[in-house]
Design a protein around this motif. Structure first.
Motif, PDB file in Angstrom:
ATOM      1  N   PHE A   1     -19.342 -45.252 -22.902  1.00  0.00           N
ATOM      2  CA  PHE A   1     -19.208 -46.528 -23.603  1.00  0.00           C
ATOM      3  C   PHE A   1     -18.301 -47.480 -22.831  1.00  0.00           C
ATOM      4  CE2 PHE A   1     -16.656 -49.143 -26.498  1.00  0.00           C
ATOM      5  CZ  PHE A   1     -17.662 -49.918 -27.068  1.00  0.00           C
ATOM      6  N   LEU A   2     -17.157 -46.981 -22.356  1.00  0.00           N
ATOM      7  CA  LEU A   2     -16.241 -47.834 -21.615  1.00  0.00           C
ATOM      8  C   LEU A   2     -16.840 -48.289 -20.289  1.00  0.00           C
ATOM      9  CD1 LEU A   2     -12.829 -46.016 -22.220  1.00  0.00           C
ATOM     10  CD2 LEU A   2     -13.617 -48.186 -23.205  1.00  0.00           C
ATOM     11  N   LEU A   3     -17.601 -47.424 -19.636  1.00  0.00           N
ATOM     12  CA  LEU A   3     -18.255 -47.793 -18.383  1.00  0.00           C
ATOM     13  C   LEU A   3     -19.242 -48.938 -18.614  1.00  0.00           C
ATOM     14  CD1 LEU A   3     -18.825 -47.337 -15.381  1.00  0.00           C
ATOM     15  CD2 LEU A   3     -20.476 -45.557 -16.046  1.00  0.00           C
ATOM     16  N   CYS A   4     -20.051 -48.816 -19.667  1.00  0.00           N
ATOM     17  CA  CYS A   4     -21.018 -49.872 -19.986  1.00  0.00           C
ATOM     18  C   CYS A   4     -20.310 -51.160 -20.397  1.00  0.00           C
ATOM     19  CB  CYS A   4     -21.950 -49.410 -21.096  1.00  0.00           C
ATOM     20  SG  CYS A   4     -23.056 -48.058 -20.633  1.00  0.00           S
ATOM     21  N   LEU A   5     -19.221 -51.024 -21.152  1.00  0.00           N
ATOM     22  CA  LEU A   5     -18.503 -52.216 -21.611  1.00  0.00           C
ATOM     23  C   LEU A   5     -17.866 -52.964 -20.443  1.00  0.00           C
ATOM     24  CD1 LEU A   5     -17.571 -53.881 -24.038  1.00  0.00           C
ATOM     25  CD2 LEU A   5     -15.562 -52.391 -24.197  1.00  0.00           C
TER      26      LEU A   5
END
Length: 232
Positions: free
Chosen positions: A25-29
């Motif tokens: 999730f953090l990578l995509c965000l």
């Protein structure tokens, strides 16, 4: 020899697994925020803009990404989100073609990152940004610099049909009547032309000749208007 097919699958495949992890999730965000900044920077290149729109454009991919992750195949949630976006549409002010295109680009990037396709989102953003720069710095789609918008006011006693044809033949290479409008309770006519001057230096001569014919009433000659995203 490296397997190109496997490398392509690694670069352009989805980073999301069946269960969403905090790391993914953090990578995509972060990818969405970075690409949103790139899209905003590309939009600001040689265009008029406001800070609020640029900031919104930079954040939009991350917003769309989170929405897509929350829906995640849930039909009911998807219908509710679609209704919410439909309501937002009626609270927004229509923008220029460049603004609308940038918004669609930001939403497309958000959709890609929301589904985990970070490689595709990066490649798509870089290609579209490069194409936008190329079209902006070249003369692609530009109107002719000699083209002018001319508005002439005449009294109602004059017949406006062909009244300036001889002047246009002498000073312009192309002329076209766009519209005729009555004003001052019908006592005056306002003629709207689109002209292309043969020689820009003789614009004053043309206006002086028109003044002699329209009784020295109002004349407006200027650039052909463009939208708010016009190049600087």
């Amino acid at each position: 020899m490296p397997d190109l097919s496997a490398m392509a699958n690694t670069l352009f495949g989805s980073v999301l697994s069946a269960a969403l992890t905090p790391g993914a999730f953090l990578l995509c965000l972060l990818s969405s925020l970075l690409l949103g900044a790139v899209i905003a920077a590309a939009y600001m290149f040689r265009s008029r803009y406001t800070k609020s729109f640029v900031v919104t454009l930079a954040l939009l991919p991350a917003i769309v990404q989170v929405v897509i992750m929350l829906v995640n195949g849930n039909l009911g949630t998807g219908v509710a989100v679609m209704g919410a976006f439909s309501l937002v549409r009626f609270r927004s002010v229509p923008g220029s073609a460049r603004e609308i295109g940038s918004l669609f680009l930001a939403m497309a990037v958000g959709l890609a990152t929301g589904m985990g396709y970070i490689g595709i989102a990066v490649l798509f953003t870089l290609i579209l940004a490069a194409a936008g720069f190329l079209y902006t710095i070249t003369r692609f789609g530009e109107t002719r610099r000699m083209e002018k918008e001319l508005k002439v006011t005449i009294p109602e006693s004059l017949d406006y049909s062909g009244i300036f044809d001889d002047l246009f033949a002498a000073y312009t290479s192309r002329s076209e009547m766009i519209s005729v409008k009555t004003t001052q309770m019908g006592s005056l006519y306002q003629l709207h032309y689109r002209i292309e001057l043969k020689e820009p230096a003789k614009e004053k001569e043309l206006l002086d000749a028109i003044r002699c014919r329209n009784g020295n009433l109002d004349i407006l000659c200027g650039r052909v208007p463009a939208n708010s995203g016009e190049e600087l």
